[in-house]
Design a protein around this motif. Sequence first.
Motif, PDB file in Angstrom:
ATOM      1  N   GLU A 187      -1.819   7.045   6.240  1.00  0.00           N
ATOM      2  CA  GLU A 187      -2.714   5.892   6.195  1.00  0.00           C
ATOM      3  C   GLU A 187      -2.977   5.342   4.796  1.00  0.00           C
ATOM      4  N   PRO A 188      -3.233   6.184   3.766  1.00  0.00           N
ATOM      5  CA  PRO A 188      -3.483   5.609   2.437  1.00  0.00           C
ATOM      6  C   PRO A 188      -2.302   4.775   1.934  1.00  0.00           C
ATOM      7  N   LEU A 189      -1.080   5.209   2.210  1.00  0.00           N
ATOM      8  CA  LEU A 189       0.089   4.439   1.762  1.00  0.00           C
ATOM      9  C   LEU A 189       0.234   3.162   2.586  1.00  0.00           C
ATOM     10  N   LEU A 190      -0.029   3.255   3.885  1.00  0.00           N
ATOM     11  CA  LEU A 190       0.038   2.048   4.722  1.00  0.00           C
ATOM     12  C   LEU A 190      -1.047   1.051   4.309  1.00  0.00           C
ATOM     13  N   ALA A 191      -2.197   1.560   3.878  1.00  0.00           N
ATOM     14  CA  ALA A 191      -3.277   0.672   3.431  1.00  0.00           C
ATOM     15  C   ALA A 191      -2.842  -0.116   2.196  1.00  0.00           C
ATOM     16  N   LEU A 192      -2.066   0.524   1.315  1.00  0.00           N
ATOM     17  CA  LEU A 192      -1.561  -0.192   0.131  1.00  0.00           C
ATOM     18  C   LEU A 192      -0.600  -1.311   0.540  1.00  0.00           C
ATOM     19  N   VAL A 193       0.207  -1.050   1.562  1.00  0.00           N
ATOM     20  CA  VAL A 193       1.128  -2.091   2.049  1.00  0.00           C
ATOM     21  C   VAL A 193       0.312  -3.257   2.620  1.00  0.00           C
ATOM     22  N   ARG A 194      -0.725  -2.934   3.391  1.00  0.00           N
ATOM     23  CA  ARG A 194      -1.554  -4.006   3.978  1.00  0.00           C
ATOM     24  C   ARG A 194      -2.299  -4.777   2.884  1.00  0.00           C
ATOM     25  N   ASP A 195      -2.743  -4.074   1.843  1.00  0.00           N
ATOM     26  CA  ASP A 195      -3.404  -4.757   0.720  1.00  0.00           C
ATOM     27  C   ASP A 195      -2.451  -5.765   0.077  1.00  0.00           C
ATOM     28  N   ALA A 196      -1.201  -5.336  -0.137  1.00  0.00           N
ATOM     29  CA  ALA A 196      -0.206  -6.240  -0.746  1.00  0.00           C
ATOM     30  C   ALA A 196       0.020  -7.443   0.160  1.00  0.00           C
ATOM     31  N   ALA A 197      -0.004  -7.225   1.469  1.00  0.00           N
ATOM     32  CA  ALA A 197       0.213  -8.331   2.418  1.00  0.00           C
ATOM     33  C   ALA A 197      -0.928  -9.342   2.340  1.00  0.00           C
ATOM     34  N   ARG A 198      -2.136  -8.843   2.113  1.00  0.00           N
ATOM     35  CA  ARG A 198      -3.298  -9.751   2.060  1.00  0.00           C
ATOM     36  C   ARG A 198      -3.268 -10.661   0.838  1.00  0.00           C
ATOM     37  N   ARG A 199      -2.499 -10.280  -0.179  1.00  0.00           N
ATOM     38  CA  ARG A 199      -2.433 -11.101  -1.390  1.00  0.00           C
ATOM     39  C   ARG A 199      -1.440 -12.267  -1.249  1.00  0.00           C
ATOM     40  N   LEU A 200      -0.738 -12.311  -0.115  1.00  0.00           N
ATOM     41  CA  LEU A 200       0.239 -13.395   0.095  1.00  0.00           C
ATOM     42  C   LEU A 200      -0.444 -14.618   0.688  1.00  0.00           C
ATOM     43  N   ARG A 201       0.219 -15.776   0.561  1.00  0.00           N
ATOM     44  CA  ARG A 201      -0.293 -16.976   1.231  1.00  0.00           C
ATOM     45  C   ARG A 201       0.036 -16.939   2.724  1.00  0.00           C
ATOM     46  N   ALA A 202       1.183 -16.388   3.051  1.00  0.00           N
ATOM     47  CA  ALA A 202       1.572 -16.293   4.461  1.00  0.00           C
ATOM     48  C   ALA A 202       0.727 -15.248   5.173  1.00  0.00           C
ATOM     49  N   GLY A 203       0.608 -15.392   6.474  1.00  0.00           N
ATOM     50  CA  GLY A 203      -0.061 -14.367   7.278  1.00  0.00           C
ATOM     51  C   GLY A 203       0.928 -13.263   7.613  1.00  0.00           C
ATOM     52  N   VAL A 204       0.437 -12.040   7.690  1.00  0.00           N
ATOM     53  CA  VAL A 204       1.322 -10.914   7.977  1.00  0.00           C
ATOM     54  C   VAL A 204       0.730 -10.085   9.116  1.00  0.00           C
ATOM     55  N   ALA A 205       1.554  -9.811  10.123  1.00  0.00           N
ATOM     56  CA  ALA A 205       1.126  -8.950  11.230  1.00  0.00           C
ATOM     57  C   ALA A 205       2.025  -7.718  11.271  1.00  0.00           C
ATOM     58  N   PHE A 206       1.420  -6.564  11.481  1.00  0.00           N
ATOM     59  CA  PHE A 206       2.166  -5.306  11.545  1.00  0.00           C
ATOM     60  C   PHE A 206       2.180  -4.801  12.982  1.00  0.00           C
ATOM     61  N   GLU A 207       3.351  -4.464  13.458  1.00  0.00           N
ATOM     62  CA  GLU A 207       3.484  -3.873  14.796  1.00  0.00           C
ATOM     63  C   GLU A 207       4.094  -2.487  14.632  1.00  0.00           C
ATOM     64  N   GLU A 208       3.422  -1.473  15.168  1.00  0.00           N
ATOM     65  CA  GLU A 208       3.962  -0.119  15.043  1.00  0.00           C
ATOM     66  C   GLU A 208       5.041   0.112  16.090  1.00  0.00           C
ATOM     67  N   LEU A 209       6.236   0.473  15.650  1.00  0.00           N
ATOM     68  CA  LEU A 209       7.359   0.698  16.567  1.00  0.00           C
ATOM     69  C   LEU A 209       7.440   2.151  16.997  1.00  0.00           C
ATOM     70  N   ALA A 210       7.136   3.041  16.094  1.00  0.00           N
ATOM     71  CA  ALA A 210       7.247   4.468  16.395  1.00  0.00           C
ATOM     72  C   ALA A 210       6.452   5.250  15.360  1.00  0.00           C
ATOM     73  N   ARG A 211       6.025   6.428  15.776  1.00  0.00           N
ATOM     74  CA  ARG A 211       5.290   7.298  14.857  1.00  0.00           C
ATOM     75  C   ARG A 211       5.434   8.723  15.359  1.00  0.00           C
ATOM     76  N   TYR A 212       5.794   9.617  14.476  1.00  0.00           N
ATOM     77  CA  TYR A 212       5.749  11.036  14.862  1.00  0.00           C
ATOM     78  C   TYR A 212       5.311  11.858  13.665  1.00  0.00           C
ATOM     79  N   PRO A 213       4.656  12.978  13.929  1.00  0.00           N
ATOM     80  CA  PRO A 213       4.167  13.791  12.817  1.00  0.00           C
ATOM     81  C   PRO A 213       5.273  14.653  12.228  1.00  0.00           C
ATOM     82  N   GLY A 214       5.046  15.134  11.041  1.00  0.00           N
ATOM     83  CA  GLY A 214       5.946  16.115  10.450  1.00  0.00           C
ATOM     84  C   GLY A 214       5.759  17.465  11.117  1.00  0.00           C
TER      85      GLY A 214
END
Length: 371
Positions: free
Chosen positions: A262-289
């Motif tokens: 989550e902390p790394l994904l939050a940084l990606v979302r922060d970078a997206a918020r700095r853009l003029r375009a809108g950005v939507a994230f859709e989770e395709l898959a997730r599994y734990p280590g």
Amino acid sequence: MGAEDLLAALVALPTVAGEPNRALVEFLRDTLAGSGAKVTVIPSPRAGAANVLATVGPRDVPGIVLAAHTDVVAVAGQSWATEPFALVARDGRLHGRGTADMKGFVAAALAVVTGIGDGPLRRPVHLALSCDEELGCRGVGPLLDTLAALPAPRLCVVGEPTMLDVATRHKGKVALRVRVRGRAAHSSAVTRGVNAVEDAARLISALDGVREVAAGERDDAFDVPHATLSVGRIAGGGPLNVVPDRCTFELELRTLPCQDPEPLLALVRDAARRLRAGVAFEELARYPGLAADPAGRPAAELVAGLAGGRAGLAVDFGTEAGLYQERLRAPVVVCGPGSMAHAHGPDEYLEADQLARTEELLRRLVDHLAR
Ligand SMILES: [Zn+2]
């Protein structure tokens, strides 16, 4: 049938991830039920695909789970010297799509489970065969629901290719689709538009900053000793005289076993918020280590001893083992024939000797833990 004949039958069923797998499910059900195993076909979340669970022995006591996925990656665009969906034996190697990843293990496990015969078992042997692993472990959920309702097993072996060494850790993964939405305009008036392709490029460039943060948490047991980000497919834009309003790309984050993504994904979302375009994230898959489990060390050492391999490895690739560990709360190891270096590409192969050794390992494991 012997393991090599079973492998030939499995390879001839082209179970490419994302496609229907009914023919394979019927083959598994008939082969296993014909030997006296109790077989349950468990639909996956995707229509047309199913998992198979087979059990030999009593179901009401803790047993052994032999786990594998039955889907394979596509061969499109690959140049093969042999027909990919036919097993070809040459120079001690068994060529064919899925031989290493991971129908070789499935064939060895089938040979052992169908050959257990009438000798009474103290403990059950479960063969858990999933679909759609290659889409990001998206098929195995309902199979795990069924297994989780049974007594927690003594040991779960996920037979991904490790050359029969025993891995007790692997990385986790989150896969995302990122949709960048700008505003179309005539390209002579770019200031009236918001260029989605250029903003997608800005976001992808900003991932370098996330990578710098990711590199701060290291585990040198892994070949790549930190979390990683990688962009795959990207699509967007049209005629050059139109400012594009859409761009979509896919992004994966692979994390160390106990690392919160989550902390790394939050940084990606922060970078997206700095853009003029809108950005939507859709989770395709997730599994734990797959996390280190001190209580599971004796089980891992037992498997390594029987396999004649090393114990306690960390592998960079993901498997369903993290999900098995999370859901079954049991010792889980990754140990199977062949090498991931020979998987997924053209001319995939498994050494015939690895197949024979796996059958021997699983036979000894069953005798040791379940007889
Ligand atoms: Zn695999």
